[in-house]
Write a protein that holds these residues in place. Structure first.
Motif, mmCIF file in Angstrom:
data_model
loop_
_atom_site.group_PDB
_atom_site.id
_atom_site.type_symbol
_atom_site.label_atom_id
_atom_site.label_comp_id
_atom_site.label_asym_id
_atom_site.label_seq_id
_atom_site.Cartn_x
_atom_site.Cartn_y
_atom_site.Cartn_z
ATOM 1 N N GLN A 484 0.835 -1.210 0.000
ATOM 2 C CA GLN A 484 0.000 0.000 0.000
ATOM 3 C C GLN A 484 0.869 1.257 0.000
ATOM 4 O OE1 GLN A 484 -2.629 -0.278 3.343
ATOM 5 N NE2 GLN A 484 -3.671 -2.119 2.588
ATOM 6 N N VAL A 485 1.940 1.265 0.795
ATOM 7 C CA VAL A 485 2.828 2.428 0.845
ATOM 8 C C VAL A 485 3.480 2.655 -0.520
ATOM 9 C CG1 VAL A 485 4.965 3.325 1.849
ATOM 10 C CG2 VAL A 485 3.232 2.257 3.316
ATOM 11 N N ALA A 486 3.930 1.548 -1.168
ATOM 12 C CA ALA A 486 4.560 1.688 -2.481
ATOM 13 C C ALA A 486 3.584 2.270 -3.501
ATOM 14 C CB ALA A 486 5.085 0.331 -2.948
ATOM 15 N N ALA A 487 2.323 1.804 -3.447
ATOM 16 C CA ALA A 487 1.320 2.342 -4.372
ATOM 17 C C ALA A 487 0.971 3.791 -4.051
ATOM 18 C CB ALA A 487 0.065 1.465 -4.323
ATOM 19 N N LEU A 488 1.023 4.148 -2.746
ATOM 20 C CA LEU A 488 0.647 5.494 -2.326
ATOM 21 C C LEU A 488 1.643 6.542 -2.840
ATOM 22 C CD1 LEU A 488 -1.442 7.061 -0.624
ATOM 23 C CD2 LEU A 488 0.060 6.736 1.352
ATOM 24 N N ASP A 516 -1.599 2.472 11.304
ATOM 25 C CA ASP A 516 -1.427 3.889 10.959
ATOM 26 C C ASP A 516 -0.017 4.365 11.275
ATOM 27 O OD1 ASP A 516 -4.060 3.990 10.099
ATOM 28 O OD2 ASP A 516 -4.808 4.568 12.084
ATOM 29 N N LEU A 517 0.465 4.048 12.495
ATOM 30 C CA LEU A 517 1.807 4.490 12.864
ATOM 31 C C LEU A 517 2.876 3.857 11.965
ATOM 32 C CD1 LEU A 517 1.650 4.404 16.780
ATOM 33 C CD2 LEU A 517 1.611 6.417 15.286
ATOM 34 N N LEU A 518 2.731 2.549 11.690
ATOM 35 C CA LEU A 518 3.730 1.864 10.886
ATOM 36 C C LEU A 518 3.728 2.365 9.442
ATOM 37 C CD1 LEU A 518 5.876 -0.185 11.432
ATOM 38 C CD2 LEU A 518 4.326 -1.993 10.689
ATOM 39 N N LYS A 519 2.530 2.685 8.928
ATOM 40 C CA LYS A 519 2.455 3.240 7.568
ATOM 41 C C LYS A 519 3.170 4.590 7.525
ATOM 42 C CE LYS A 519 -1.224 2.725 5.071
ATOM 43 N NZ LYS A 519 -2.589 2.873 4.508
ATOM 44 N N GLN A 520 2.977 5.421 8.577
ATOM 45 C CA GLN A 520 3.635 6.734 8.615
ATOM 46 C C GLN A 520 5.159 6.582 8.660
ATOM 47 O OE1 GLN A 520 2.244 9.849 8.355
ATOM 48 N NE2 GLN A 520 4.405 10.456 8.180
ATOM 49 N N ALA A 521 5.638 5.608 9.462
ATOM 50 C CA ALA A 521 7.082 5.398 9.568
ATOM 51 C C ALA A 521 7.664 4.955 8.234
ATOM 52 C CB ALA A 521 7.376 4.346 10.648
ATOM 53 N N LEU A 522 6.987 4.019 7.558
ATOM 54 C CA LEU A 522 7.488 3.526 6.281
ATOM 55 C C LEU A 522 7.416 4.602 5.203
ATOM 56 C CD1 LEU A 522 8.660 1.119 4.851
ATOM 57 C CD2 LEU A 522 6.360 0.234 4.457
ATOM 58 N N LEU A 523 6.339 5.435 5.250
ATOM 59 C CA LEU A 523 6.209 6.535 4.285
ATOM 60 C C LEU A 523 7.367 7.517 4.420
ATOM 61 C CD1 LEU A 523 2.410 7.432 4.157
ATOM 62 C CD2 LEU A 523 3.888 6.932 2.215
ATOM 63 N N ASN A 524 7.768 7.823 5.659
ATOM 64 C CA ASN A 524 8.877 8.744 5.865
ATOM 65 C C ASN A 524 10.153 8.230 5.203
ATOM 66 O OD1 ASN A 524 7.255 10.461 7.342
ATOM 67 N ND2 ASN A 524 7.867 9.625 9.322
ATOM 68 N N VAL A 525 10.432 6.921 5.366
ATOM 69 C CA VAL A 525 11.657 6.356 4.799
ATOM 70 C C VAL A 525 11.577 6.332 3.271
ATOM 71 C CG1 VAL A 525 13.119 4.303 4.706
ATOM 72 C CG2 VAL A 525 12.066 4.977 6.867
ATOM 73 N N VAL A 526 10.411 5.917 2.734
ATOM 74 C CA VAL A 526 10.257 5.841 1.274
ATOM 75 C C VAL A 526 10.348 7.226 0.648
ATOM 76 C CG1 VAL A 526 8.653 5.232 -0.573
ATOM 77 C CG2 VAL A 526 8.959 3.683 1.358
ATOM 78 N N ASN A 527 9.706 8.219 1.247
ATOM 79 C CA ASN A 527 9.763 9.589 0.709
ATOM 80 C C ASN A 527 11.190 10.139 0.736
ATOM 81 O OD1 ASN A 527 7.064 9.973 -0.028
ATOM 82 N ND2 ASN A 527 6.474 10.507 2.076
ATOM 83 N N ASN A 528 11.934 9.842 1.807
ATOM 84 C CA ASN A 528 13.331 10.259 1.855
ATOM 85 C C ASN A 528 14.127 9.646 0.712
ATOM 86 O OD1 ASN A 528 13.064 11.911 4.025
ATOM 87 N ND2 ASN A 528 14.154 10.607 5.476
ATOM 88 N N GLY A 529 13.842 8.352 0.407
ATOM 89 C CA GLY A 529 14.544 7.695 -0.685
ATOM 90 C C GLY A 529 14.236 8.332 -2.022
#
Length: 640
Positions: A484-488, A516-529
Motif C-alpha cells: 500500500q505504501v509503495a502504491a501510495l 497507521d503508525l507503521l504506515k507513517q514510519a514507512l512513508l517517511n523512509v520511502v519519501n526520503n529515498g
C-alpha cells in the motif's frame, strides 16, 4: 539389502531356475518328439507313393507288346505311362493326405520335368532343386526349432526315391515328396503351446510356493529384524514371548536383544538430555558458534552464526571448512592460518560480505577441541560476534535520550508559540475583512497568512511528536502494508522519474503493529529515498523473513549518506535537505521503538542507501495460506 531379503530372493530364484530348466527340457523333448513323428509319417507316405508308382508302371508295362527293345525305348515308355495315367494323380493325392506335413507328391523324369503331381497345375514344369530332408534332420534340434517356430518364411525339403534298372546308373523316374516347415509348424504348434502354458502355470505356482515357503522359514528373522528396527527407532517395548516352535538360537538372540534395548534406551535418554542442554546453552549465547569435526566438516551452526554470517545450516551442513569459508575470503584466511599453525585465535577483527545484507564487522575466536574417540584428531570450534553491537546499543540509547530531552523542551516551547499564533491568525482575518477589495496590500496579507499557517503546522508537528502516542497493536500483514505504501507514493515517484519496485517472496508476513503508525514510519523512509534521487532512479521496497524476524528494506540509488553525519541521521531536527524539517526519520525511529523493533541503515556515498526495519514475527514457524498473487517481486503500477 538385508540377509532376510537375500535368502528369500535366493530361494525363489533357485526354484524359478529349476522350474524354467525343467520346462525348457520338457518343451524340447515334446517338440523333438512331434517333429520326429511328423518326419516318420512323411517317410511312410513317401514309401507308399514309391510302391504305388512301381506297381502302376510294372502293370502297364507288361501289357505293352512287344516289350521295348532298348533302354531309350523303355525310358520313353515309362515316361508315357506315368504321364498318361489318369488315376495316378488321385492316388498320389490320397497317399499324401495321410501326412499333414506333405505339401506335394510328384513323379518326374530324369530331367526333373514333372510327369504327375498332387498339384495338376505343376505337370510338365521343371521341378526346382530342394534340400534333402535327411540333411535337415541331421542339423541340431535348436536350429530346426528356430526355423520351424520362429522364422516366418517357408522352407521346403524333399524326400527323393530314384526308379530305374540295375544296369543303368541314371534313374528313369524320380519320386519326390515335398515337406514344408509351415506344415510342420502347424502340426506341432498346438502341442507346444499347450506345454508352454502348462510350464508357465507351473512356474508361477512354483514362485508363489517358494515365496511362501521362504517366508515360513524366515519368519524368525522377520521378528528379529522388526525388533532391531524398533530399537533403532527408539521403541523400547518388551518383545513378545518366543513361540514353542521357534528355534532355540532365535529365542536366545531375542532375549539378548531385549537386554540390549534397555541399555540402549538408558544411554539414549542420557545423550538426548545432554544434547538438549548443550543446544539450549548454545542458542542462548549472543555469539555465533560453528563446530567442525576432525575431518573439518561442519557439524553444527547456531542460529546466531546463521544471522551473523548470512548462511543456512541446512545448506552448508556436511561441507568442509574451505567450502564454507574459502581461503580467498578474509575469514577463510584466518581459519586456514589457525588450522595450519594449530594455534587458537582470540578476537580477530574481520569484515564479512553478506550479499544484499551488506558487510558486517565481526570478532572471531578459534580453538581446538580434543576428540576422545580419536586422540590427535581435534575438532574445531569457531565463535563469532558482532563487533558493532555495543556501539549500536550505545548509539541508540544516546538517540533515545536526546529525543526524550528534546521532546520535553519542545513540548513547552510549542505550547508557548501556539497561543500567539492563534491570536495573530485571528487578527489577520479581521484585518483582511477590513481591507477587503484593497489590492495594494492583498498579496502581502496572503503571504503573512501563509507563513502563519506554515508555522502553525510546524508547531502542531512538534506537539504531535511530544504527545504520548497510543499504540493500537493488532495482527498485521506487513507485505500488504508495504505494498500500500509503495502504491501510495507512486504518483510522486513518477513525477520525480523514480521507478518503484516491490519484492515479497512470502505472500504473508504477520507482525503485531499499529497500521497507521507503521504506515507513517514507512512513508517517511520511502519519501526520503525518492527525494534523495534528484535525477531519478530505482527504489526497491522488500519484505522478507529472516528466522524469527520480519525485515522491511528500502533501497534507493541516491547519493548516499556522508560518513560524517551518519550518527546524527535519526536526531530530531537534523536534516541535510534545504526545506527539510528534520522530524521524519526521528518520528520513524520513535515509532519503530514503540513496536519493539529496530531500524538501521547501510550507505555508500554515490551508490545509495538501504534502510532495514526488523520486527518480531507473530509466528515464525507457520505461514498462513493466501492467494498466490499476493507475494513475489513486481513493479508498482498506478493505483488508478
Amino acid at each position: 539389502m538385508s540377509l532376510k531379503s537375500q535368502l528369500r530372493i535366493a530361494i525363489v530364484t533357485l526354484v524359478t531356475l529349476l522350474v524354467i530348466a525343467q520346462s525348457l527340457l520338457s518343451l524340447r523333448l515334446a517338440a523333438e518328439d512331434k517333429i520326429r513323428d511328423s518326419m516318420e509319417r512323411a517317410q511312410v507316405v513317401a514309401d507308399q507313393i514309391k510302391d504305388l508308382v512301381i506297381q502302376r508302371v510294372n502293370e502297364q508295362a507288361r501289357a505293352v507288346q512287344p516289350p521295348p527293345a532298348s533302354m531309350e525305348a523303355r525310358k520313353r515308355l515309362w515316361h508315357h505311362l506315368v504321364a498318361s495315367d489318369p488315376e495316378l494323380p488321385g492316388l498320389l493325392f490320397k497317399a499324401a493326405a495321410n501326412a499333414t506335413t506333405v505339401i506335394e507328391a510328384m513323379v518326374a523324369d530324369d530331367a526333373n520335368v514333372i510327369l504327375a503331381s498332387t498339384l495338376p497345375a505343376r505337370e510338365k514344369q521343371t521341378f526346382p532343386p530342394l534340400p534333402d530332408l535327411s540333411e535337415w534332420q541331421k542339423r541340431p534340434l535348436w536350429e530346426r526349432l528356430v526355423e520351424v517356430l520362429i522364422q516366418p518364411q517357408r522352407h521346403d525339403y524333399a524326400i527323393t526315391f530314384p526308379l530305374g534298372v540295375q544296369s543303368e546308373p541314371r534313374p528313369i523316374l524320380n519320386i519326390r515328396v515335398v515337406i514344408s516347415t509351415v506344415l510342420i509348424r502347424n502340426a506341432i504348434i498346438g502341442h507346444v503351446q499347450q506345454m508352454a502354458w502348462v510350464s508357465l502355470l507351473t512356474l508361477m505356482a512354483s514362485i508363489v510356493l517358494a515365496y511362501l515357503f521362504s517366508n515360513y522359514l524366515l519368519r524368525s528373522l522377520d521378528r528379529l529384524s522388526a525388533r532391531i528396527e524398533s530399537i533403532a527407532t527408539g521403541q523400547f517395548t518388551p518383545s513378545k514371548a518366543a513361540s514353542a516352535k521357534e528355534a532355540k538360537e532365535f529365542a536366545d538372540m531375542q532375549s539378548k536383544l531385549d537386554v540390549l534395548s534397555q541399555q540402549f534406551r538408558g544411554a539414549q535418554e542420557d545423550t538426548m538430555q545432554l544434547r538438549s542442554n548443550i543446544e539450549r546453552m548454545i542458542e542462548a549465547l549472543e555469539e555465533g558458534t560453528l563446530l567442525f569435526d576432525p575431518d573439518q566438516k561442519l557439524v553444527r551452526a547456531s542460529k546466531a552464526a546463521e544471522q551473523l554470517l548470512g548462511i543456512r545450516h541446512a545448506q552448508v551442513a556436511g561441507r568442509t571448512l574451505n567450502e564454507v569459508f574459502p581461503p580467498s575470503t578474509p575469514l577463510g584466511a584466518i581459519l586456514r592460518d589457525a588450522v595450519q599453525k594449530d594455534q587458537g585465535v582470540r578476537d580477530a577483527a574481520v569484515t564479512v560480505e553478506r550479499g544484499e545484507a551488506g558487510p558486517l564487522r565481526l570478532l572471531v575466536n578459534v580453538e581446538s577441541l580434543e576428540s576422545f574417540p580419536e586422540p590427535g584428531r581435534d575438532s574445531l570450534l569457531v565463535t563469532v560476534r558482532n563487533a558493532e553491537t555495543r556501539h549500536q546499543i550505545r548509539s541508540q540509547l544516546d538517540i533515545s535520550t536526546r529525543l526524550a530531552a528534546i521532546s520535553r523542551l519542545t513540548g513547552g516551547v510549542a505550547h508557548e508559540i501556539k497561543n500567539p499564533l492563534n491570536a495573530m491568525a485571528l487578527h489577520l482575518e479581521i484585518l483582511k475583512s477590513k481591507l477587503d477589495g484593497d489590492e495594494r496590500v492583498g498579496k502581502e496579507v496572503e503571504v503573512i497568512g501563509g507563513e502563519i499557517a506554515r508555522l502553525d503546522r510546524v508547531v502542531k508537528t512538534f506537539l504531535d511528536f511530544t504527545r504520548p502516542v497510543e499504540v493500537k497493536l493488532r495482527d498485521l500483514n506487513l507485505v500488504e502494508l508495504a505494498r500500500q505504501v509503495a502504491a501510495l507514493v507512486w504518483p510522486e515517484a513518477e513525477r520525480s522519474h523514480v521507478s518503484i519496485e516491490f519484492d515479497a517472496p512470502s505472500p504473508r508476513v504477520v507482525v503485531r503493529a499499529d497500521p497507521d503508525l507503521l504506515k507513517q514510519a514507512l512513508l517517511n523512509v520511502v519519501n526520503n529515498g525518492i527525494e534523495a534521487m534528484k535525477s531519478g532512479g530505482r527504489l526497491v521496497v522488500a519484505v522478507n523473513r529472516e528466522e524469527d524476524e520480519a525485515v522491511v528494506t528500502v533501497t534507493d540509488q541516491g547519493g548516499g549518506v556522508p560518513e560524517s553525519v551518519r550518527d546524527k541521521i535519526f536526531n530530531l531536527y537534523f536534516t541535510t535537505k534545504q526545506k527539510g524539517s528534520g522530524i521524519g526519520l526521528a518520528m520513524t525511529f520513535r515509532i519503530i521503538q514503540l513496536h519493539n523493533a529496530t531500524i538501521d541503515f547501510a550507505s555508500r556515498v554515490g551508490d545509495g542507501t538501504t534502510f532495514r526495519m526488523r520486527f518480531p514475527l507473530v509466528d515464525a514457524s507457520s505461514e498462513p495460506a493466501t492467494p498466490a498473487h499476493a507475494g513475489g517481486a513486481s513493479a508498482v503500477e498506478s493505483p488508478r
